[in-house]
Design a protein around this motif. Structure first.
Motif, PDB file in Angstrom:
ATOM      1  N   ASN A   1      -7.937  12.534  63.499  1.00  0.00           N
ATOM      2  CA  ASN A   1      -7.971  12.743  62.048  1.00  0.00           C
ATOM      3  C   ASN A   1      -8.806  11.631  61.426  1.00  0.00           C
ATOM      4  OD1 ASN A   1      -6.279  15.014  61.960  1.00  0.00           O
ATOM      5  ND2 ASN A   1      -4.463  13.740  61.974  1.00  0.00           N
ATOM      6  N   ILE A   2      -9.873  12.013  60.729  1.00  0.00           N
ATOM      7  CA  ILE A   2     -10.767  11.042  60.109  1.00  0.00           C
ATOM      8  C   ILE A   2     -10.715  11.230  58.600  1.00  0.00           C
ATOM      9  CG2 ILE A   2     -13.135  10.211  59.920  1.00  0.00           C
ATOM     10  CD1 ILE A   2     -13.594  11.421  62.743  1.00  0.00           C
ATOM     11  N   ASP A   3     -10.444  10.156  57.874  1.00  0.00           N
ATOM     12  CA  ASP A   3     -10.464  10.164  56.409  1.00  0.00           C
ATOM     13  C   ASP A   3     -11.629   9.277  55.969  1.00  0.00           C
ATOM     14  OD1 ASP A   3     -10.082   9.872  53.676  1.00  0.00           O
ATOM     15  OD2 ASP A   3      -7.897   9.807  53.847  1.00  0.00           O
ATOM     16  N   ALA A   4     -12.770   9.906  55.709  1.00  0.00           N
ATOM     17  CA  ALA A   4     -13.978   9.157  55.357  1.00  0.00           C
ATOM     18  C   ALA A   4     -13.810   8.418  54.032  1.00  0.00           C
ATOM     19  CB  ALA A   4     -15.180  10.091  55.301  1.00  0.00           C
ATOM     20  N   GLY A   5     -13.089   9.005  53.094  1.00  0.00           N
ATOM     21  CA  GLY A   5     -12.873   8.382  51.795  1.00  0.00           C
ATOM     22  C   GLY A   5     -12.121   7.064  51.894  1.00  0.00           C
ATOM     23  N   ARG A   6     -11.139   7.024  52.744  1.00  0.00           N
ATOM     24  CA  ARG A   6     -10.345   5.806  52.941  1.00  0.00           C
ATOM     25  C   ARG A   6     -10.920   4.915  54.038  1.00  0.00           C
ATOM     26  NH1 ARG A   6      -4.572   8.632  52.501  1.00  0.00           N
ATOM     27  NH2 ARG A   6      -4.253   8.346  50.285  1.00  0.00           N
ATOM     28  N   GLY A   7     -11.820   5.469  54.822  1.00  0.00           N
ATOM     29  CA  GLY A   7     -12.376   4.712  55.932  1.00  0.00           C
ATOM     30  C   GLY A   7     -11.348   4.470  57.016  1.00  0.00           C
ATOM     31  N   SER A   8     -10.614   5.524  57.370  1.00  0.00           N
ATOM     32  CA  SER A   8      -9.587   5.375  58.395  1.00  0.00           C
ATOM     33  C   SER A   8      -9.659   6.508  59.406  1.00  0.00           C
ATOM     34  CB  SER A   8      -8.194   5.327  57.756  1.00  0.00           C
ATOM     35  OG  SER A   8      -7.873   6.566  57.179  1.00  0.00           O
ATOM     36  N   ILE A   9      -9.124   6.220  60.576  1.00  0.00           N
ATOM     37  CA  ILE A   9      -9.080   7.217  61.642  1.00  0.00           C
ATOM     38  C   ILE A   9      -7.742   7.083  62.361  1.00  0.00           C
ATOM     39  CG2 ILE A   9     -10.231   5.652  63.264  1.00  0.00           C
ATOM     40  CD1 ILE A   9     -11.539   8.173  64.494  1.00  0.00           C
ATOM     41  N   GLU A  10      -7.164   8.229  62.704  1.00  0.00           N
ATOM     42  CA  GLU A  10      -5.931   8.271  63.482  1.00  0.00           C
ATOM     43  C   GLU A  10      -6.214   9.092  64.733  1.00  0.00           C
ATOM     44  OE1 GLU A  10      -1.247   8.979  62.639  1.00  0.00           O
ATOM     45  OE2 GLU A  10      -2.616  10.475  61.840  1.00  0.00           O
ATOM     46  N   VAL A  11      -5.833   8.544  65.882  1.00  0.00           N
ATOM     47  CA  VAL A  11      -6.095   9.206  67.150  1.00  0.00           C
ATOM     48  C   VAL A  11      -4.783   9.382  67.899  1.00  0.00           C
ATOM     49  CG1 VAL A  11      -7.366   9.067  69.333  1.00  0.00           C
ATOM     50  CG2 VAL A  11      -8.378   8.091  67.261  1.00  0.00           C
ATOM     51  N   GLY A  12      -4.539  10.600  68.340  1.00  0.00           N
ATOM     52  CA  GLY A  12      -3.374  10.895  69.172  1.00  0.00           C
ATOM     53  C   GLY A  12      -3.819  10.995  70.622  1.00  0.00           C
ATOM     54  N   TYR A  13      -3.105  10.291  71.511  1.00  0.00           N
ATOM     55  CA  TYR A  13      -3.510  10.255  72.914  1.00  0.00           C
ATOM     56  C   TYR A  13      -2.289  10.117  73.816  1.00  0.00           C
ATOM     57  CZ  TYR A  13      -2.803   5.205  72.393  1.00  0.00           C
ATOM     58  OH  TYR A  13      -2.261   3.975  72.148  1.00  0.00           O
ATOM     59  N   ASN A  14      -2.487  10.405  75.111  1.00  0.00           N
ATOM     60  CA  ASN A  14      -1.376  10.266  76.058  1.00  0.00           C
ATOM     61  C   ASN A  14      -1.528   8.973  76.857  1.00  0.00           C
ATOM     62  OD1 ASN A  14      -3.177  10.740  78.205  1.00  0.00           O
ATOM     63  ND2 ASN A  14      -2.738  12.918  78.233  1.00  0.00           N
ATOM     64  N   GLN A  15      -0.581   8.701  77.737  1.00  0.00           N
ATOM     65  CA  GLN A  15      -0.526   7.441  78.472  1.00  0.00           C
ATOM     66  C   GLN A  15      -1.736   7.214  79.374  1.00  0.00           C
ATOM     67  OE1 GLN A  15       2.265   8.861  77.528  1.00  0.00           O
ATOM     68  NE2 GLN A  15       3.511   7.166  76.844  1.00  0.00           N
ATOM     69  N   SER A  16      -2.419   8.266  79.767  1.00  0.00           N
ATOM     70  CA  SER A  16      -3.559   8.105  80.683  1.00  0.00           C
ATOM     71  C   SER A  16      -4.801   7.569  79.982  1.00  0.00           C
ATOM     72  CB  SER A  16      -3.877   9.441  81.363  1.00  0.00           C
ATOM     73  OG  SER A  16      -4.380  10.360  80.419  1.00  0.00           O
ATOM     74  N   THR A  17      -4.775   7.515  78.660  1.00  0.00           N
ATOM     75  CA  THR A  17      -5.931   7.061  77.896  1.00  0.00           C
ATOM     76  C   THR A  17      -5.764   5.592  77.529  1.00  0.00           C
ATOM     77  OG1 THR A  17      -6.133   9.268  76.965  1.00  0.00           O
ATOM     78  CG2 THR A  17      -7.359   7.543  75.881  1.00  0.00           C
ATOM     79  N   ASP A  18      -6.817   4.826  77.749  1.00  0.00           N
ATOM     80  CA  ASP A  18      -6.816   3.401  77.462  1.00  0.00           C
ATOM     81  C   ASP A  18      -7.267   3.169  76.018  1.00  0.00           C
ATOM     82  OD1 ASP A  18      -6.808   0.605  77.879  1.00  0.00           O
ATOM     83  OD2 ASP A  18      -8.922   0.657  78.430  1.00  0.00           O
ATOM     84  N   GLU A  19      -6.554   2.308  75.309  1.00  0.00           N
ATOM     85  CA  GLU A  19      -6.873   2.012  73.912  1.00  0.00           C
ATOM     86  C   GLU A  19      -8.269   1.396  73.768  1.00  0.00           C
ATOM     87  OE1 GLU A  19      -4.835  -0.668  70.561  1.00  0.00           O
ATOM     88  OE2 GLU A  19      -3.403   0.481  71.767  1.00  0.00           O
ATOM     89  N   ASN A  20      -8.682   0.616  74.745  1.00  0.00           N
ATOM     90  CA  ASN A  20     -10.014   0.012  74.705  1.00  0.00           C
ATOM     91  C   ASN A  20     -11.110   1.068  74.810  1.00  0.00           C
ATOM     92  OD1 ASN A  20      -9.161  -2.658  74.382  1.00  0.00           O
ATOM     93  ND2 ASN A  20      -8.815  -2.872  76.573  1.00  0.00           N
ATOM     94  N   THR A  21     -10.840   2.146  75.528  1.00  0.00           N
ATOM     95  CA  THR A  21     -11.795   3.244  75.636  1.00  0.00           C
ATOM     96  C   THR A  21     -11.994   3.896  74.268  1.00  0.00           C
ATOM     97  OG1 THR A  21     -11.060   3.661  77.902  1.00  0.00           O
ATOM     98  CG2 THR A  21     -12.275   5.428  76.821  1.00  0.00           C
TER      99      THR A  21
END
Length: 69
Positions: free
Chosen positions: A34-54
């Motif tokens: 979910n990207i909110d360009a107006g607020r300049g924010s992004i929310e990402v949903g991911y599972n345990q196999s995904t690395d936050e640094n990626t």
């Protein structure tokens, strides 16, 4: 599902927003972007196999900058 939220800069137009969403969607384990360009924010949903640094690297590779809180 884990969720992470970032304040980002660099979303000047809908083209960059689309590039960012497409790039993140290609990462295995990401189920929601979910990207909110107006607020300049992004929310990402991911599972345990995904690395936050990626996720961070992907956002920065598109040309957006993650703002420190």
């Amino acid at each position: 599902m884990n969720k992470i939220h970032y304040n980002i800069s660099g979303i000047q137009n809908s083209e960059i927003k689309t590039q960012l969403k497409n790039a993140l969607s290609k990462i295995d384990g990401i189920s929601m972007v979910n990207i909110d360009a107006g607020r300049g924010s992004i929310e990402v949903g991911y599972n345990q196999s995904t690395d936050e640094n990626t996720i961070k690297s992907c956002i920065e590779n598109v040309g957006c900058k993650i703002e420190s809180l």
